[in-house]
Design a protein around this motif. Structure first.
Motif, PDB file in Angstrom:
ATOM      1  N   VAL A  11      18.327 -44.259  19.258  1.00  0.00           N
ATOM      2  CA  VAL A  11      17.922 -44.080  17.867  1.00  0.00           C
ATOM      3  C   VAL A  11      17.002 -42.868  17.768  1.00  0.00           C
ATOM      4  N   LYS A  12      17.264 -42.017  16.790  1.00  0.00           N
ATOM      5  CA  LYS A  12      16.366 -40.907  16.482  1.00  0.00           C
ATOM      6  C   LYS A  12      16.388 -40.705  14.973  1.00  0.00           C
ATOM      7  N   THR A  13      15.213 -40.756  14.349  1.00  0.00           N
ATOM      8  CA  THR A  13      15.121 -40.696  12.898  1.00  0.00           C
ATOM      9  C   THR A  13      14.424 -39.424  12.446  1.00  0.00           C
ATOM     10  N   TYR A  14      15.080 -38.721  11.532  1.00  0.00           N
ATOM     11  CA  TYR A  14      14.505 -37.584  10.829  1.00  0.00           C
ATOM     12  C   TYR A  14      14.478 -37.926   9.341  1.00  0.00           C
ATOM     13  N   PRO A  15      13.762 -37.141   8.535  1.00  0.00           N
ATOM     14  CA  PRO A  15      13.717 -37.447   7.094  1.00  0.00           C
ATOM     15  C   PRO A  15      15.087 -37.526   6.433  1.00  0.00           C
ATOM     16  N   SER A  16      16.026 -36.691   6.883  1.00  0.00           N
ATOM     17  CA  SER A  16      17.339 -36.665   6.216  1.00  0.00           C
ATOM     18  C   SER A  16      18.500 -37.058   7.128  1.00  0.00           C
ATOM     19  N   PHE A  17      18.202 -37.575   8.317  1.00  0.00           N
ATOM     20  CA  PHE A  17      19.279 -37.920   9.248  1.00  0.00           C
ATOM     21  C   PHE A  17      18.787 -38.950  10.257  1.00  0.00           C
ATOM     22  N   GLN A  18      19.732 -39.797  10.729  1.00  0.00           N
ATOM     23  CA  GLN A  18      19.362 -40.793  11.736  1.00  0.00           C
ATOM     24  C   GLN A  18      20.512 -41.045  12.705  1.00  0.00           C
ATOM     25  N   LEU A  19      20.182 -41.036  14.004  1.00  0.00           N
ATOM     26  CA  LEU A  19      21.091 -41.593  15.003  1.00  0.00           C
ATOM     27  C   LEU A  19      20.920 -43.096  14.981  1.00  0.00           C
ATOM     28  N   ILE A  46      22.514 -35.167  22.223  1.00  0.00           N
ATOM     29  CA  ILE A  46      22.307 -34.499  23.503  1.00  0.00           C
ATOM     30  C   ILE A  46      20.831 -34.226  23.743  1.00  0.00           C
ATOM     31  N   LYS A  47      20.143 -33.698  22.739  1.00  0.00           N
ATOM     32  CA  LYS A  47      18.725 -33.399  22.911  1.00  0.00           C
ATOM     33  C   LYS A  47      17.909 -34.666  23.135  1.00  0.00           C
ATOM     34  N   SER A  48      18.297 -35.759  22.498  1.00  0.00           N
ATOM     35  CA  SER A  48      17.611 -37.032  22.725  1.00  0.00           C
ATOM     36  C   SER A  48      17.884 -37.567  24.124  1.00  0.00           C
ATOM     37  N   MET A  49      19.123 -37.421  24.600  1.00  0.00           N
ATOM     38  CA  MET A  49      19.473 -37.843  25.957  1.00  0.00           C
ATOM     39  C   MET A  49      18.610 -37.128  26.989  1.00  0.00           C
ATOM     40  N   LEU A  50      18.361 -35.854  26.748  1.00  0.00           N
ATOM     41  CA  LEU A  50      17.687 -35.003  27.728  1.00  0.00           C
ATOM     42  C   LEU A  50      16.174 -34.945  27.530  1.00  0.00           C
ATOM     43  N   ASN A  51      15.660 -35.728  26.578  1.00  0.00           N
ATOM     44  CA  ASN A  51      14.232 -35.706  26.250  1.00  0.00           C
ATOM     45  C   ASN A  51      13.764 -34.341  25.746  1.00  0.00           C
ATOM     46  N   LEU A  52      14.683 -33.541  25.211  1.00  0.00           N
ATOM     47  CA  LEU A  52      14.285 -32.307  24.556  1.00  0.00           C
ATOM     48  C   LEU A  52      13.682 -32.627  23.191  1.00  0.00           C
ATOM     49  N   VAL A  53      14.113 -33.745  22.625  1.00  0.00           N
ATOM     50  CA  VAL A  53      13.395 -34.401  21.530  1.00  0.00           C
ATOM     51  C   VAL A  53      13.230 -35.856  21.954  1.00  0.00           C
ATOM     52  N   ARG A  54      12.149 -36.470  21.540  1.00  0.00           N
ATOM     53  CA  ARG A  54      11.870 -37.836  21.967  1.00  0.00           C
ATOM     54  C   ARG A  54      12.600 -38.832  21.075  1.00  0.00           C
ATOM     55  N   PRO A  55      13.493 -39.639  21.644  1.00  0.00           N
ATOM     56  CA  PRO A  55      14.160 -40.654  20.828  1.00  0.00           C
ATOM     57  C   PRO A  55      13.175 -41.726  20.370  1.00  0.00           C
ATOM     58  N   ASP A  56      13.512 -42.388  19.278  1.00  0.00           N
ATOM     59  CA  ASP A  56      12.660 -43.441  18.735  1.00  0.00           C
ATOM     60  C   ASP A  56      12.995 -44.814  19.297  1.00  0.00           C
ATOM     61  N   GLY A  57      14.135 -44.915  19.961  1.00  0.00           N
ATOM     62  CA  GLY A  57      14.519 -46.193  20.534  1.00  0.00           C
ATOM     63  C   GLY A  57      15.735 -46.050  21.415  1.00  0.00           C
ATOM     64  N   GLY A  58      16.024 -47.093  22.187  1.00  0.00           N
ATOM     65  CA  GLY A  58      17.173 -47.094  23.071  1.00  0.00           C
ATOM     66  C   GLY A  58      16.824 -46.621  24.461  1.00  0.00           C
ATOM     67  N   SER A  59      17.842 -46.546  25.318  1.00  0.00           N
ATOM     68  CA  SER A  59      17.633 -46.140  26.703  1.00  0.00           C
ATOM     69  C   SER A  59      18.728 -45.179  27.145  1.00  0.00           C
ATOM     70  N   VAL A  60      18.376 -44.291  28.075  1.00  0.00           N
ATOM     71  CA  VAL A  60      19.323 -43.338  28.654  1.00  0.00           C
ATOM     72  C   VAL A  60      19.148 -43.361  30.161  1.00  0.00           C
ATOM     73  N   GLN A  61      20.252 -43.570  30.868  1.00  0.00           N
ATOM     74  CA  GLN A  61      20.231 -43.537  32.329  1.00  0.00           C
ATOM     75  C   GLN A  61      21.213 -42.494  32.834  1.00  0.00           C
ATOM     76  N   PHE A  62      20.770 -41.725  33.806  1.00  0.00           N
ATOM     77  CA  PHE A  62      21.635 -40.817  34.542  1.00  0.00           C
ATOM     78  C   PHE A  62      21.656 -41.267  35.989  1.00  0.00           C
ATOM     79  N   PHE A  63      22.854 -41.432  36.561  1.00  0.00           N
ATOM     80  CA  PHE A  63      23.009 -41.814  37.971  1.00  0.00           C
ATOM     81  C   PHE A  63      22.275 -43.133  38.265  1.00  0.00           C
TER      82      PHE A  63
END
Length: 289
Positions: A11-19, A46-63
């Motif tokens: 989950v990632k929330t902006y004023p005009s958009f939300q994952l 992609i940016k949320s997956m890579l922590n280039l922007v901080r997601p507001d919720g959920g989890s991401v695992q690599f390997f």
């Protein structure tokens, strides 16, 4: 088999958009195409997956490793390319590389030199002298020379001519087939993915529409077209993205609904037709102004 990438309820929330609870998984040695129209949420994901922007919720695992607690280790094992390399334009390739290599413990200089030769890259050239296609090849050479196990590509073929795009797609296939690398490939050029993707994840308005094997997705649909007077009412109600002009119609049907249609043309679907008709369906359902 443990996925190389597992995204759960991102989950990632902006004023005009939300994952909205984005979830999918990529298995080793596969190419996953990530599709959706501009503004659908591909780059934000992609940016949320890579922590280039901080997601507001959920989890991401690599390997199998959580991104929040193993970020540095994970980023040693993957590479991400946002279009063509946009390093200092006046710098030479060899200068950029001398800095880049210091960040990766597994940097392999002989391998890097082999990629320069394979891709026809002159280390004495300045970045500004590279075409867009050659710039992407240079970014790939850097990524692969530290033995990246996963490549994350955001619109890598956008703006390239058809010949250059085909050449890069062949390189992607060889990387996966010969070197065991996995690729997560975001693009709106769906014809590229028709050629070499194994899996498709489709995002629309910040939500995942589907994530499945490309062949099974395409096989589940048919394009139906012909004289609108010959179209059964019951089928018309089920068509996705129905479009009619001058008495002729077209639309996307589930494969099970496209059997035994006398007088109508039933054609194979592709990723572009699936995406266009899905997006058109929403437009058709909007109330009149």
């Amino acid at each position: 088999m443990q996925p190389v990438l597992a995204v759960h309820n991102l989950v990632k929330t902006y004023p005009s958009f939300q994952l909205k609870n984005v979830s999918f998984e990529l298995q080793p040695g596969k190419i996953m195409g990530f599709i959706g129209r501009n503004g659908a949420g591909k780059t934000t994901t992609i940016k949320s997956m890579l922590n280039l922007v901080r997601p507001d919720g959920g989890s991401v695992q690599f390997f199998g490793l959580d991104m929040n607690t193993h970020e540095m280790e994970i980023k040693q094992r993957l590479a991400f390319i946002f279009g063509a390399a946009n390093y200092y334009a006046q710098s030479k390739i060899k200068t950029i590389t001398s800095v880049y290599r210091r960040f990766y413990r597994r940097w392999d200089e002989p391998l890097y030199q082999s990629y320069l030769q394979r891709f026809g890259l002159d280390p004495e050239k300045k970045i500004k002298q590279l075409s867009q296609g050659m710039s992407i090849k240079y970014a790939l050479a850097l990524a692969l020379s530290h033995h990246a196990e996963l490549l994350i590509l955001d619109e890598p073929t956008s703006g390239l001519d058809p010949v250059s795009r085909d050449e890069l797609l062949t390189i992607f296939e060889n990387i996966v087939d010969q070197e065991g690398v996995s690729i997560f490939f975001s693009t709106h050029i769906t014809s590229d993915l028709d050629k070499n993707a194994d899996e498709i994840t489709y995002i629309k308005d910040g939500e995942i529409v589907t994530s499945q094997a490309k062949d099974s997705l395409i096989a589940s649909y048919r394009m139906v077209e012909g004289d609108a007077n010959l179209l059964p009412v019951t089928l018309k109600e089920r068509l996705i993205g129905y479009h009619e002009r001058k008495g002729q119609f077209s639309g996307l049907a589930r494969a099970a609904d496209a059997r035994d249609l006398s007088g109508l043309r039933v054609l194979p679907a592709d990723l572009e037709s699936i995406m266009i008709c899905t997006e058109r369906k929403e437009a058709n359902e909007q109330p009149a102004a």
